[in-house]
Design an enzyme around this catalytic site. Structure first.
Site, PDB file in Angstrom:
ATOM      1  CB  SER A 103      -0.944  -0.030   1.205  1.00  0.00           C
ATOM      2  OG  SER A 103      -1.793   1.086   1.211  1.00  0.00           O
TER       3      SER A 103
ATOM      4  CE1 TYR B 270      -0.780   5.264  -5.333  1.00  0.00           C
ATOM      5  CE2 TYR B 270      -0.203   6.740  -3.528  1.00  0.00           C
ATOM      6  CZ  TYR B 270      -0.015   5.553  -4.212  1.00  0.00           C
ATOM      7  OH  TYR B 270       0.936   4.663  -3.779  1.00  0.00           O
TER       8      TYR B 270
ATOM      9  CE  LYS C  85      -1.242   2.112  -3.410  1.00  0.00           C
ATOM     10  NZ  LYS C  85      -0.807   0.714  -3.660  1.00  0.00           N
TER      11      LYS C  85
END
Length: 272
Positions: A135, A149, A153
């Protein structure tokens, strides 16, 4: 010690390549997958038959299943899954097109799920295995220019936190890795994309963000060689960590987020 079989995604370069290399150096067997595998077998070459290189797009569930079957046919089992394939969609939210948002989730979230769906039945039959999810500290902390983004995650971490509890009674362990900024090609234009819709209200902030990314690319503080070695060490241990933060920036960012949450919890109690 019995040698392990690793199934690793995104091994063409960066952290995935280094993990594959170090696992082979440890004497283990590796299934190295990536969308592009040109020359990968030569770079990872080992004298024994301990390496299987497969082209793989993790967003193609059928291709993932075929890669899993090839791994089992070649090595018989899978002990360590490294869900590493991913990319960064950067930029301010309103400057990012819907197709690019969805592509970010297809790779970072649904791609990882495709691989897990293929590998977990094997690990369940074995009643053993380790799922390592690469991650980012941005799966815990979001910043301007990284909202999409981070969203992918955050989703990846939420899924894995729940899944880890589901598979633990079956003898399958989970390790989430949250690196800070590392000296890989992750910020290169070939890997990281920026939003391309021009909005005047964000122009100055977007310009500053792009300059930051340009300056940071290749100059990040954290060494991926060290992280790869640490991940291999954890995977080979009898009691691997459940979460691994790597880098001073990751520790600082995650610690600040914890303190912020604690403060907000206390404030909420006072309001209710």
């Amino acid at each position: 010690m019995t040698k392990k079989v690793w199934f690793i995604t995104g091994t063409a370069k960066g952290l995935g390549y280094l993990i594959a290399r170090d696992a082979l150096r440890a004497g283990d067997k590796v299934v190295a997958t990536s969308r592009t595998v040109d020359g990968l077998g030569d770079r990872l070459a080992v004298s024994e038959n301990r390496l299987l290189v497969l082209p793989l797009d993790v967003t193609d569930a059928d291709a993932v299943a075929e890669a899993h079957d090839a791994a089992i046919k070649t090595f018989g089992h899978i002990d360590v899954l490294i869900n590493n394939a991913g990319r960064a969609q950067l930029g301010f939210f309103e400057t990012i097109r819907d197709d690019d948002v969805r592509r970010q989730f297809e790779i970072n979230v649904f791609g990882a799920m495709n691989v897990a769906r293929a590998v977990l039945p094997t690990m369940r039959r074995q009643r053993s295995g380790l799922m390592v999810t690469i991650s980012s500290v941005n799966g815990l902390v979001a910043n301007p220019g990284g909202s999409i983004y981070s969203a992918s995650k955050f989703a990846l971490e939420g899924w894995m936190e729940g899944l880890a509890e589901e598979i633990a009674p079956l003898g399958i362990r989970s390790l989430i890795v949250d690196p800070g900024m590392m000296r890989t090609n992750f910020l290169d234009p070939s890997t990281a994309r920026q939003g391309d819709m021009e909005i005047e209200d964000y122009a100055e902030a977007v310009s500053a963000f792009r300059e930051f990314i340009s300056q940071a690319n290749g100059a990040q503080d954290n060494d991926p060689e060290e992280l790869a070695a640490l991940i291999v060490k954890e995977a080979l241990s009898d009691a691997p960590a459940r979460r691994l933060l790597f880098g001073a920036d990751a520790h600082e960012g995650a610690g600040a987020k914890c303190r912020q949450l604690a403060s907000e919890i206390d404030a909420s109690k006072a309001r209710t």
